[in-house]
Design a protein around this motif. Sequence first.
Motif, PDB file in Angstrom:
ATOM      1  N   PHE A   1       0.859  -1.184   0.000  1.00  0.00           N
ATOM      2  CA  PHE A   1       0.000   0.000   0.000  1.00  0.00           C
ATOM      3  C   PHE A   1       0.896   1.234   0.000  1.00  0.00           C
ATOM      4  O   PHE A   1       1.406   1.645   1.038  1.00  0.00           O
ATOM      5  N   ASP A   2       1.119   1.797  -1.177  1.00  0.00           N
ATOM      6  CA  ASP A   2       2.023   2.926  -1.343  1.00  0.00           C
ATOM      7  C   ASP A   2       1.363   3.968  -2.229  1.00  0.00           C
ATOM      8  O   ASP A   2       1.561   3.974  -3.451  1.00  0.00           O
ATOM      9  N   PRO A   3       0.539   4.840  -1.641  1.00  0.00           N
ATOM     10  CA  PRO A   3      -0.183   5.813  -2.465  1.00  0.00           C
ATOM     11  C   PRO A   3       0.735   6.677  -3.325  1.00  0.00           C
ATOM     12  O   PRO A   3       0.429   6.943  -4.500  1.00  0.00           O
ATOM     13  N   ALA A   4       1.878   7.100  -2.779  1.00  0.00           N
ATOM     14  CA  ALA A   4       2.758   8.000  -3.526  1.00  0.00           C
ATOM     15  C   ALA A   4       3.261   7.351  -4.811  1.00  0.00           C
ATOM     16  O   ALA A   4       3.403   8.020  -5.844  1.00  0.00           O
ATOM     17  N   ALA A   5       3.518   6.056  -4.773  1.00  0.00           N
ATOM     18  CA  ALA A   5       4.016   5.357  -5.965  1.00  0.00           C
ATOM     19  C   ALA A   5       2.986   5.336  -7.085  1.00  0.00           C
ATOM     20  O   ALA A   5       3.344   5.147  -8.253  1.00  0.00           O
ATOM     21  N   SER A   6       1.718   5.498  -6.742  1.00  0.00           N
ATOM     22  CA  SER A   6       0.650   5.522  -7.738  1.00  0.00           C
ATOM     23  C   SER A   6       0.189   6.939  -8.065  1.00  0.00           C
ATOM     24  O   SER A   6      -0.840   7.132  -8.712  1.00  0.00           O
ATOM     25  N   GLY A   7       0.951   7.942  -7.596  1.00  0.00           N
ATOM     26  CA  GLY A   7       0.567   9.325  -7.842  1.00  0.00           C
ATOM     27  C   GLY A   7      -0.650   9.757  -7.050  1.00  0.00           C
ATOM     28  O   GLY A   7      -1.356  10.691  -7.440  1.00  0.00           O
ATOM     29  N   MET A   8      -0.881   9.076  -5.932  1.00  0.00           N
ATOM     30  CA  MET A   8      -2.047   9.358  -5.108  1.00  0.00           C
ATOM     31  C   MET A   8      -1.609   9.839  -3.726  1.00  0.00           C
ATOM     32  O   MET A   8      -0.441   9.713  -3.333  1.00  0.00           O
ATOM     33  N   VAL A   9      -2.542  10.371  -2.990  1.00  0.00           N
ATOM     34  CA  VAL A   9      -2.316  10.734  -1.598  1.00  0.00           C
ATOM     35  C   VAL A   9      -3.537  10.323  -0.797  1.00  0.00           C
ATOM     36  O   VAL A   9      -4.675  10.428  -1.274  1.00  0.00           O
ATOM     37  N   LEU A  10      -3.290   9.795   0.388  1.00  0.00           N
ATOM     38  CA  LEU A  10      -4.387   9.479   1.297  1.00  0.00           C
ATOM     39  C   LEU A  10      -4.365  10.510   2.412  1.00  0.00           C
ATOM     40  O   LEU A  10      -3.383  10.615   3.164  1.00  0.00           O
ATOM     41  N   LEU A  11      -5.430  11.288   2.505  1.00  0.00           N
ATOM     42  CA  LEU A  11      -5.551  12.313   3.531  1.00  0.00           C
ATOM     43  C   LEU A  11      -6.418  11.801   4.671  1.00  0.00           C
ATOM     44  O   LEU A  11      -7.480  11.229   4.442  1.00  0.00           O
ATOM     45  N   VAL A  12      -5.952  12.007   5.883  1.00  0.00           N
ATOM     46  CA  VAL A  12      -6.793  11.811   7.055  1.00  0.00           C
ATOM     47  C   VAL A  12      -7.362  13.176   7.430  1.00  0.00           C
ATOM     48  O   VAL A  12      -6.614  14.147   7.577  1.00  0.00           O
ATOM     49  N   VAL A  13      -8.668  13.244   7.560  1.00  0.00           N
ATOM     50  CA  VAL A  13      -9.350  14.501   7.878  1.00  0.00           C
ATOM     51  C   VAL A  13      -9.967  14.378   9.261  1.00  0.00           C
ATOM     52  O   VAL A  13     -10.929  13.625   9.458  1.00  0.00           O
ATOM     53  N   ASP A  14      -9.396  15.081  10.219  1.00  0.00           N
ATOM     54  CA  ASP A  14      -9.994  15.153  11.555  1.00  0.00           C
ATOM     55  C   ASP A  14     -11.149  16.128  11.466  1.00  0.00           C
ATOM     56  O   ASP A  14     -10.957  17.333  11.321  1.00  0.00           O
ATOM     57  N   THR A  15     -12.363  15.612  11.549  1.00  0.00           N
ATOM     58  CA  THR A  15     -13.544  16.458  11.368  1.00  0.00           C
ATOM     59  C   THR A  15     -13.794  17.369  12.552  1.00  0.00           C
ATOM     60  O   THR A  15     -14.695  18.217  12.497  1.00  0.00           O
ATOM     61  N   ARG A  16     -13.042  17.170  13.615  1.00  0.00           N
ATOM     62  CA  ARG A  16     -13.141  17.970  14.842  1.00  0.00           C
ATOM     63  C   ARG A  16     -14.455  17.734  15.581  1.00  0.00           C
ATOM     64  O   ARG A  16     -14.803  18.486  16.498  1.00  0.00           O
ATOM     65  N   ALA A  17     -15.186  16.720  15.177  1.00  0.00           N
ATOM     66  CA  ALA A  17     -16.372  16.285  15.915  1.00  0.00           C
ATOM     67  C   ALA A  17     -15.927  15.124  16.785  1.00  0.00           C
ATOM     68  O   ALA A  17     -15.750  14.009  16.305  1.00  0.00           O
ATOM     69  N   SER A  18     -15.705  15.390  18.043  1.00  0.00           N
ATOM     70  CA  SER A  18     -15.122  14.390  18.936  1.00  0.00           C
ATOM     71  C   SER A  18     -16.119  13.288  19.231  1.00  0.00           C
ATOM     72  O   SER A  18     -17.334  13.498  19.274  1.00  0.00           O
ATOM     73  N   HIS A  19     -15.572  12.075  19.449  1.00  0.00           N
ATOM     74  CA  HIS A  19     -16.442  10.959  19.801  1.00  0.00           C
ATOM     75  C   HIS A  19     -15.923  10.287  21.060  1.00  0.00           C
ATOM     76  O   HIS A  19     -14.786  10.464  21.458  1.00  0.00           O
TER      77      HIS A  19
ATOM     78  N   GLU B   1     -25.562   3.164  10.242  1.00  0.00           N
ATOM     79  CA  GLU B   1     -26.029   4.407  10.875  1.00  0.00           C
ATOM     80  C   GLU B   1     -25.077   4.892  11.971  1.00  0.00           C
ATOM     81  O   GLU B   1     -25.480   5.168  13.095  1.00  0.00           O
ATOM     82  N   VAL B   2     -23.801   5.031  11.578  1.00  0.00           N
ATOM     83  CA  VAL B   2     -22.807   5.515  12.534  1.00  0.00           C
ATOM     84  C   VAL B   2     -22.057   6.740  12.014  1.00  0.00           C
ATOM     85  O   VAL B   2     -21.144   7.241  12.676  1.00  0.00           O
ATOM     86  N   SER B   3     -22.412   7.242  10.841  1.00  0.00           N
ATOM     87  CA  SER B   3     -21.754   8.429  10.322  1.00  0.00           C
ATOM     88  C   SER B   3     -22.286   9.675  11.025  1.00  0.00           C
ATOM     89  O   SER B   3     -23.199   9.602  11.860  1.00  0.00           O
ATOM     90  N   TRP B   4     -21.730  10.827  10.664  1.00  0.00           N
ATOM     91  CA  TRP B   4     -22.130  12.092  11.293  1.00  0.00           C
ATOM     92  C   TRP B   4     -22.001  13.187  10.235  1.00  0.00           C
ATOM     93  O   TRP B   4     -21.363  12.991   9.190  1.00  0.00           O
ATOM     94  N   PRO B   5     -22.623  14.345  10.429  1.00  0.00           N
ATOM     95  CA  PRO B   5     -22.698  15.352   9.358  1.00  0.00           C
ATOM     96  C   PRO B   5     -21.353  15.787   8.803  1.00  0.00           C
ATOM     97  O   PRO B   5     -21.205  15.942   7.578  1.00  0.00           O
ATOM     98  N   GLU B   6     -20.360  15.989   9.663  1.00  0.00           N
ATOM     99  CA  GLU B   6     -19.054  16.433   9.176  1.00  0.00           C
ATOM    100  C   GLU B   6     -18.399  15.393   8.275  1.00  0.00           C
ATOM    101  O   GLU B   6     -17.766  15.739   7.277  1.00  0.00           O
ATOM    102  N   ALA B   7     -18.541  14.117   8.613  1.00  0.00           N
ATOM    103  CA  ALA B   7     -17.966  13.066   7.772  1.00  0.00           C
ATOM    104  C   ALA B   7     -18.656  13.025   6.414  1.00  0.00           C
ATOM    105  O   ALA B   7     -18.003  12.900   5.366  1.00  0.00           O
ATOM    106  N   ASP B   8     -19.990  13.138   6.414  1.00  0.00           N
ATOM    107  CA  ASP B   8     -20.725  13.123   5.144  1.00  0.00           C
ATOM    108  C   ASP B   8     -20.324  14.306   4.271  1.00  0.00           C
ATOM    109  O   ASP B   8     -20.115  14.163   3.059  1.00  0.00           O
ATOM    110  N   ALA B   9     -20.194  15.485   4.882  1.00  0.00           N
ATOM    111  CA  ALA B   9     -19.806  16.671   4.121  1.00  0.00           C
ATOM    112  C   ALA B   9     -18.381  16.547   3.601  1.00  0.00           C
ATOM    113  O   ALA B   9     -18.070  17.003   2.492  1.00  0.00           O
ATOM    114  N   THR B  10     -17.499  15.920   4.381  1.00  0.00           N
ATOM    115  CA  THR B  10     -16.113  15.733   3.958  1.00  0.00           C
ATOM    116  C   THR B  10     -16.033  14.882   2.712  1.00  0.00           C
ATOM    117  O   THR B  10     -15.364  15.235   1.725  1.00  0.00           O
TER     118      THR B  10
END
Length: 389
Positions: free
Chosen positions: A207-225, A314-323
């Motif tokens: 699993f090497d995103p950079a080798a495929s010209g891709m990037v995997l971003l982690v987005v902290d939605t700031r909605a704490s759980h 049914e475990v998602s939340w609005p910030e994740a859906d918008a992201t």
Amino acid sequence: MDLPALPMSGALSESFAEAFGRAPEGVWHAPGRVNLIGEHTDYNDGLVLPFALPRGVSVAAARRDDGVVEVRSLQAGTAVTASVDGGTVASENWPADREWAAYPVGVARVLREHGTGGASLLIDSDLPQGAGLSSSAALECATALALCDLHGVEIGRPALARLAQRAENEQVGMPCGLMDQSASLLCTPGRALMLDCRSGLSTQVPFDPAASGMVLLVVDTRASHALTGGDYGRRRAECEEAASLLGVDALRDVKDLGAALAALRDPVLRRRVQHVVTENHRVEAAVGLLRAGALPELGAMLNASHLSLRDQFEVSWPEADATVDAAVRAGARGGRMVGGGFGGSAIVLAPAARARQVRDSITAAYARRGWTPPEFLEAPPSQGAHRVA
């Protein structure tokens, strides 16, 4: 904006000496994790595909011979002292400002049965709390490695992962599966970990995103759980009820999804089963794509996983859906919520050339809704838990 870098182990050692009046015997680090795909399958004896983050939890430690574990944290600002021979932390009703210490104390109490003892521990972390990146498992695994090394106890990593999981289940009262601890202990750089949560067997998948010209971003939605609340436990109970009604040990054993859905009257249970069964298939498909070098095509699997988590489990939340929506509109190949749900982080797979546009689109979507701006972290698959000093 990226999160601050983890302090050097030397700085943590100096802080330990200031806190405890002696030098530590070592420093251990365990990473947080992102689950590429396979959500809520782990406690259903299913398949998961996590990888380790470059950030996590570090523990400076020294042995004690009095059967006591003393834990301090650079983030919490509180110190906790407890016997390693005590009962379960969950039954002791610790005050809120000490709850973070239940994880290392719980690990110490479980490992006591295998020959470890007391220790002084100083903890540092650069994982955001409540972001769904498994800071609790990282804390457990760094503590477990430290205690085993300090007391000369040898436990294989798959077994150590199960002991750390047991500590969280029994001591903390969180009914988590095996994935987080396994990812923290077993992952390797440039690989995702295909883990069978029933057998504990695992395989490293390229699993090497950079080798495929891709990037995997982690987005902290700031909605704490907080997964020790009732929603996560309720989902697990629903899965167990559905498995019982279907006459299988776990939902992993459902082979004919159509027949299983027809056999269940409760529409909620039908939705839970549909997610778990199809999510296991998505993990297998994702592994095939990675082994074939077709990383960009993984985006469709991520999108399908997110829709299933949103609509069936049914475990998602609005910030994740918008992201996810904003990312795909800006040219990302796909994305999904990660973690237990109800808050935390999402991941986005995008061509590296469009990473800036994707970030800007997500940030703008938050601004339009008046939400706190998200945090972004590029997440190359990194090294699992290890001793650093």
